[in-house]
Design a protein around this motif. Sequence first.
Motif, PDB file in Angstrom:
ATOM      1  N   LEU A 149       4.928  10.231  -2.354  1.00 22.84           N
ATOM      2  CA  LEU A 149       6.209  10.933  -2.228  1.00 22.84           C
ATOM      3  C   LEU A 149       7.113  10.591  -3.401  1.00 22.84           C
ATOM      4  N   GLY A 150       8.122  11.419  -3.584  1.00 19.26           N
ATOM      5  CA  GLY A 150       9.121  11.184  -4.607  1.00 19.26           C
ATOM      6  C   GLY A 150      10.503  11.143  -3.981  1.00 19.26           C
TER       7      GLY A 150
ATOM      8  N   ARG B  76       8.940   7.589  -7.840  1.00 18.47           N
ATOM      9  CA  ARG B  76       7.802   8.089  -7.070  1.00 18.47           C
ATOM     10  C   ARG B  76       7.005   6.893  -6.560  1.00 18.47           C
ATOM     11  N   ALA B  77       6.515   6.998  -5.325  1.00 23.24           N
ATOM     12  CA  ALA B  77       5.801   5.882  -4.702  1.00 23.24           C
ATOM     13  C   ALA B  77       4.508   6.371  -4.080  1.00 23.24           C
ATOM     14  N   VAL B  78       3.487   5.526  -4.190  1.00 30.65           N
ATOM     15  CA  VAL B  78       2.196   5.779  -3.547  1.00 30.65           C
ATOM     16  C   VAL B  78       1.876   4.551  -2.699  1.00 30.65           C
TER      17      VAL B  78
ATOM     18  N   VAL C 172       1.599  -1.000  -2.646  1.00 27.78           N
ATOM     19  CA  VAL C 172       2.451   0.102  -3.075  1.00 27.78           C
ATOM     20  C   VAL C 172       2.456   0.180  -4.596  1.00 27.78           C
ATOM     21  N   MET C 173       2.266   1.384  -5.102  1.00 25.75           N
ATOM     22  CA  MET C 173       2.401   1.660  -6.526  1.00 25.75           C
ATOM     23  C   MET C 173       3.680   2.472  -6.728  1.00 25.75           C
ATOM     24  N   VAL C 174       4.512   2.043  -7.658  1.00 29.59           N
ATOM     25  CA  VAL C 174       5.804   2.689  -7.900  1.00 29.59           C
ATOM     26  C   VAL C 174       5.899   3.073  -9.363  1.00 29.59           C
TER      27      VAL C 174
END
Length: 210
Positions: free
Chosen positions: A12-13, A19-21, A36-38
């Motif tokens: 999501l953004g 933006r985060a995954v 979490v990847m940001v």
Amino acid sequence: MDDRFDGFIAGLGAASGLRAVVGHWPRSPLGAFTDVMVEQPGGHRLLLAPSDAVAEFVSATYTFDEVRVGPVTARTDGVRWVVDAAPLALEFTTGRRSGLGLLLRAVPRRLAVAPAWISVVDVVARRVLPGVRTRGSAGGGREEFYAALDLHRITSAAVDWDGADQGPLAPVDPPVRFGFGSTPRSPALTRVTTIVRSSGAGSAGRRRAS
């Protein structure tokens, strides 16, 4: 040697451009964990990992400008998710299954997680979902396969970074640059089995056992 990670990926953004995954993995060679990847508005890419072992494996698979190790947790009631990964605080809500989700659920699981099938899906995904890939290089001579099993839209989110509100939910635009592909542009939660294929030296299972 194949390492299999079974769980969920949320992409999501926020209106700020962050933006985060989120990867939530109840079953993996590293045990159950969330990471979490940001990617920040300026392009700085961070990994927030719950342990050194997770940080080592994920940072060898994807590309980051910074890696931070600390508590990362995710809670869900099936619709509402709460993710704590300081300095990120994230809540989001999922809606109905998308049309693509209906198609994904129609594929028998044994077929859906077969690397040969995932390679076929990759050809289609490149054409209809810009930035999305289901197969590619995972670094260190490894290959990665994403078997998407279901997909729900994310309908709302609250995103804080270091105590600052990042604004309302927004598309994942521009695409994130952690690996060979991005998550879908429209915020979504994907049920997924991820397969990382290696010659053995970079295996998560071997690292955990050593």
